[in-house]
Scaffold this motif. Structure first.
Motif, PDB file in Angstrom:
ATOM      1  N   ALA A   1       1.280   2.848  -9.266  1.00  0.00           N
ATOM      2  CA  ALA A   1       0.266   1.628  -8.995  1.00  0.00           C
ATOM      3  C   ALA A   1       0.817   0.987  -7.676  1.00  0.00           C
ATOM      4  O   ALA A   1      -0.511   0.092  -7.773  1.00  0.00           O
ATOM      5  CB  ALA A   1       0.473   1.409 -10.606  1.00  0.00           C
ATOM      6  N   SER A   2       1.171   0.317  -7.769  1.00  0.00           N
ATOM      7  CA  SER A   2       1.947  -1.008  -6.546  1.00  0.00           C
ATOM      8  C   SER A   2       1.099   0.120  -5.597  1.00  0.00           C
ATOM      9  O   SER A   2       1.046  -1.169  -4.743  1.00  0.00           O
ATOM     10  CB  SER A   2       3.248  -0.951  -6.402  1.00  0.00           C
TER      11      SER A   2
ATOM     12  N   THR B   1     -13.603  -4.905  -4.837  1.00  0.00           N
ATOM     13  CA  THR B   1     -12.053  -4.541  -5.488  1.00  0.00           C
ATOM     14  C   THR B   1     -11.172  -5.666  -5.580  1.00  0.00           C
ATOM     15  O   THR B   1     -11.857  -6.548  -4.990  1.00  0.00           O
ATOM     16  CB  THR B   1     -11.268  -3.060  -4.421  1.00  0.00           C
ATOM     17  N   PRO B   2     -10.018  -5.640  -6.061  1.00  0.00           N
ATOM     18  CA  PRO B   2      -8.801  -6.128  -6.281  1.00  0.00           C
ATOM     19  C   PRO B   2      -8.839  -6.904  -4.550  1.00  0.00           C
ATOM     20  O   PRO B   2      -8.531  -8.283  -4.862  1.00  0.00           O
ATOM     21  CB  PRO B   2      -7.915  -5.724  -7.081  1.00  0.00           C
TER      22      PRO B   2
ATOM     23  N   TYR C   1      -1.868   1.031  -4.967  1.00  0.00           N
ATOM     24  CA  TYR C   1      -3.816   0.777  -5.260  1.00  0.00           C
ATOM     25  C   TYR C   1      -3.380   0.533  -6.633  1.00  0.00           C
ATOM     26  O   TYR C   1      -3.221  -0.305  -7.172  1.00  0.00           O
ATOM     27  CB  TYR C   1      -3.651   2.576  -5.327  1.00  0.00           C
ATOM     28  N   THR C   2      -5.195   0.505  -6.572  1.00  0.00           N
ATOM     29  CA  THR C   2      -5.884   0.782  -7.680  1.00  0.00           C
ATOM     30  C   THR C   2      -6.859   1.518  -8.058  1.00  0.00           C
ATOM     31  O   THR C   2      -7.624   1.607  -7.560  1.00  0.00           O
ATOM     32  CB  THR C   2      -6.499  -0.929  -7.560  1.00  0.00           C
ATOM     33  N   LYS C   3      -6.947   1.479  -9.405  1.00  0.00           N
ATOM     34  CA  LYS C   3      -7.683   2.573 -10.051  1.00  0.00           C
ATOM     35  C   LYS C   3      -8.990   1.764  -9.725  1.00  0.00           C
ATOM     36  O   LYS C   3      -9.020   1.079 -10.597  1.00  0.00           O
ATOM     37  CB  LYS C   3      -7.624   3.146 -10.892  1.00  0.00           C
TER      38      LYS C   3
ATOM     39  N   ILE D   1      -9.369   5.317  -5.624  1.00  0.00           N
ATOM     40  CA  ILE D   1      -8.651   4.535  -5.537  1.00  0.00           C
ATOM     41  C   ILE D   1      -8.720   3.371  -4.726  1.00  0.00           C
ATOM     42  O   ILE D   1      -9.652   4.069  -3.867  1.00  0.00           O
ATOM     43  CB  ILE D   1      -7.087   4.634  -5.410  1.00  0.00           C
TER      44      ILE D   1
ATOM     45  N   LYS E   1      -3.943  -0.379  -1.215  1.00  0.00           N
ATOM     46  CA  LYS E   1      -3.518  -1.835  -0.538  1.00  0.00           C
ATOM     47  C   LYS E   1      -2.510  -1.767   0.032  1.00  0.00           C
ATOM     48  O   LYS E   1      -1.811  -0.605   0.635  1.00  0.00           O
ATOM     49  CB  LYS E   1      -2.271  -2.710  -2.036  1.00  0.00           C
TER      50      LYS E   1
END
Length: 489
Positions: free
Chosen positions: A18-19, A116-117, A21-23, A71, A74
Motif C-alpha cells: 500500500a505504500s 487525489t492525496p 499507491y492509494t486506491k 490507483i 506515489k
C-alpha cells in the motif's frame, strides 16, 4: 459476456504494498463526451474501434467495470533541480495493465480525473487545450519513430476548470509500457524505505529488464539499461528538434519514453537555445540543455540506487552516457542527411550547415525535407531557405561530393534517387507545430473537433505528401513562430 471480460487486464502494480499507491475513484466530469478516439490503437488492444457510452462511462469514472482498479501512484522528484517529496499522481489514475494482440503490456491511465492525496493545492483536473496537445504530440512522436507514451483517446465536458481563466475540463486516456518514473526510486530512497526501494527495483527488472537477471549485479544492469534508453530518447529529441520543456525527474520514464507532454515545442526556425516553457526563466530545459539534463537526472536516479549498487559502479555507467547519446545522435542525424557510413569531415559538414541555420533561424523541418527532394527538385528550394545563397551553395557542393561517395553494405554506390527516397522516410514533411495545435484547440473549444481529427490523421503519416493538406507543411506565420507555453494545464 461484456468485452471487458474478454480483455487481458492485470493489476500487477496494484499488487505491490500500500505504500506504493492509494486506491481512489475518479471524479467524473459534467456531461462528459468523446473528443477523439484512437481507433487503430484501440483495435490492437481488442477494444472497440468506435467508442460508445459503455467505454465513456468506464474511462470517465461514471460506471467503472470490476476489471478496472483505479490507483494513484506515489513518487517524488527533482523539479527544476530542487527535490520535492510531495509528488504523485495528483490528477491521474492508473486503471490497470492491458495486453495487446502482440503480447505487449501497457498501463491504462486517465489524466484529469480529479483530486487525489497527492494533488497538493491542485484541483486534479486537466484542461482541454493541454489534453489535445498531449493527444496530438504523443501520436505524432510515435509516427516519427520516437520512443513515447501513446494516447488512446480523450473526453471533453461541460465542467469549467479555472486556470488563468475558466477553461473546459477534459480527460486523457494514456497508454505507456510503464508509468514508473525516476521519482519513484527517489521517493523510497529519501524516505528511507529501503525494502520498498529494493522491491521496486526487483519488479522493474522482472517486468521490463528480465535479461539483466544474469548480471553480476542485476540492479547495476537495470541502471545500465535505463541509461541507454534515456540516451536514445534524448538523442531522438535532438535529431528531430523536439524540446520537452519540463525534464523534471518525475517526468522521466525508466523505459526512456517521452512522458508527460506539457509546454513542449518542435523547433520552427533552428535555434539551439530555444526555450519552450514560459516558466523556465533560467533556460534550464532549453533545447541544447537537454542532453546535459538527461545526465543530471540519471545522476539523481543513481543517487537513489546507492543502497543497491556501489557508487563507483554507478559512476562508471554515467561516464558512458555521453558516448551513448552521441552514437545515437550520429546514427539519426546521418540518416537525416543521407550519409552512408562514416568519413572524415562528416561532423564538420553537418556542424557547418546547422551553424548557418542557427544564424538565420532557418526552418528545421523544411530544410531536411527539401534536402531529401534533391533527386527531383532544384537545389534552389534549399538555398531559398537562406538569405546567404552563396555560402549555402558552396555547402551544397561539398554535400553533393560527400553523397557521391555513399556506398551500401555490399560496397555498391548509392544513387541519388535511392538516397533521397530513404531520406524521405526519416525526414517528415509534417510535424506538430505549436501554432497548428493552437488552431485546432481554438476550434475544439468552440465545439468543432473536425480540424483536430484532420490534423491527427496527417500527423500519423508524417512522411507522406498529403497534397490536399499542404498548408500544414508550411513554415508558421510570424505570430506562430517559436511559441512559448506555460506549464498550466
Amino acid at each position: 459476456m461484456s468485452f471487458w471480460q474478454q480483455l487481458k487486464i492485470s493489476h500487477r502494480y496494484a499488487q505491490l504494498p500500500a505504500s506504493f499507491y492509494t486506491k481512489i475513484q475518479p471524479d467524473p466530469l459534467t456531461q462528459c463526451r468523446w473528443g477523439s478516439w484512437n481507433s487503430s490503437l484501440a483495435r490492437s488492444l481488442g477494444l472497440p474501434e468506435t467508442p460508445d457510452d459503455t467505454l465513456l462511462h468506464a474511462f470517465s469514472g461514471v460506471d467503472i467495470p470490476p476489471q478496472l482498479n483505479p490507483i494513484a501512484m506515489k513518487y517524488a522528484g527533482h523539479q527544476f533541480g530542487v527535490y520535492n517529496p510531495d509528488l504523485g499522481d495528483g490528477r491521474g489514475l492508473l486503471l490497470g495493465e492491458i495486453t495487446d494482440q502482440q503480447g505487449r503490456c501497457f498501463d491504462m491511465h486517465i489524466k484529469g480525473s480529479g483530486r487525489t492525496p497527492y494533488s497538493r493545492m491542485g484541483d486534479g483536473r486537466a484542461v482541454l487545450r493541454s489534453t489535445i496537445r498531449e493527444y496530438l504530440c504523443s501520436e505524432a512522436m510515435h509516427a516519427l519513430g520516437g520512443p513515447t507514451t501513446r494516447a488512446l483517446g480523450f473526453m471533453t465536458s461541460d465542467s469549467p476548470v479555472f486556470r488563468e481563466s475558466a477553461e473546459t475540463g477534459a480527460m486523457l486516456i494514456r497508454l505507456a509500457e510503464t508509468h514508473i518514473r525516476f521519482g519513484h526510486f527517489e521517493h523510497f530512497f529519501y524516505t528511507g524505505q529501503l525494502g520498498e526501494l529494493r522491491l521496486l527495483a526487483d519488479k522493474v527488472i522482472e517486468w521490463y529488464f528480465p535479461q539483466v537477471s544474469a548480471h553480476d549485479n542485476a540492479y547495476l544492469g537495470m541502471f545500465e539499461k535505463i541509461t541507454f534508453l534515456t540516451a536514445e530518447m534524448i538523442a531522438f529529441w535532438q535529431a528531430y528538434g523536439f524540446a520537452h520543456g519540463v525534464m523534471n525527474t518525475d517526468n522521466m520514464s525508466v523505459l526512456g519514453q517521452t512522458f508527460d507532454y506539457g509546454p513542449f515545442g518542435f523547433l520552427d526556425g533552428y535555434d539551439p537555445h530555444f526555450i519552450c516553457n514560459h516558466s523556465d526563466y533560467q533556460g534550464r530545459y532549453a533545447f541544447d540543455m537537454q542532453p546535459g539534463i538527461g545526465l543530471w537526472n540519471l545522476t539523481a536516479l543513481a543517487q537513489a540506487l546507492t543502497p543497491l549498487v556501489e557508487k563507483p559502479a554507478l559512476e562508471q555507467v554515467l561516464d558512458n552516457y555521453e558516448s551513448l547519446l552521441n552514437q545515437a545522435y550520429s546514427r539519426l542525424i546521418r540518416r537525416r542527411f543521407g550519409l552512408y557510413g562514416q568519413q572524415d569531415g562528416d561532423s564538420e559538414l553537418c556542424h557547418d550547415i546547422l551553424g548557418l541555420m542557427a544564424a538565420e533561424k532557418v526552418d528545421y523541418t523544411l530544410f531536411f525535407r527539401q534536402l531529401s527532394l534533391l533527386d527531383n527538385a532544384s537545389a534552389d528550394e534549399v538555398t531559398g531557405l537562406f538569405s546567404d545563397h552563396l555560402v549555402v551553395t558552396s555547402w551544397l557542393e561539398q554535400y553533393q561530393r560527400r553523397c557521391d561517395k555513399n556506398v551500401d553494405e555490399t560496397g555498391t554506390a548509392v544513387p541519388a534517387v535511392s538516397r533521397c527516397e530513404q531520406m524521405r522516410q526519416v525526414n517528415p514533411k509534417f510535424i506538430l507545430r505549436n501554432y497548428l495545435a493552437q488552431q485546432v484547440i481554438d476550434a475544439a473549444e468552440q465545439g468543432d473537433f473536425s480540424p483536430l481529427h484532420q490534423l491527427a490523421s496527417v500527423l500519423r503519416e508524417p512522411f507522406d505528401e498529403h497534397p490536399e493538406y499542404e498548408h500544414y507543411a508550411l513554415a508558421p506565420p510570424e505570430w506562430g513562430k517559436g511559441m512559448v507555453l506555460t506549464c498550466s494545464s
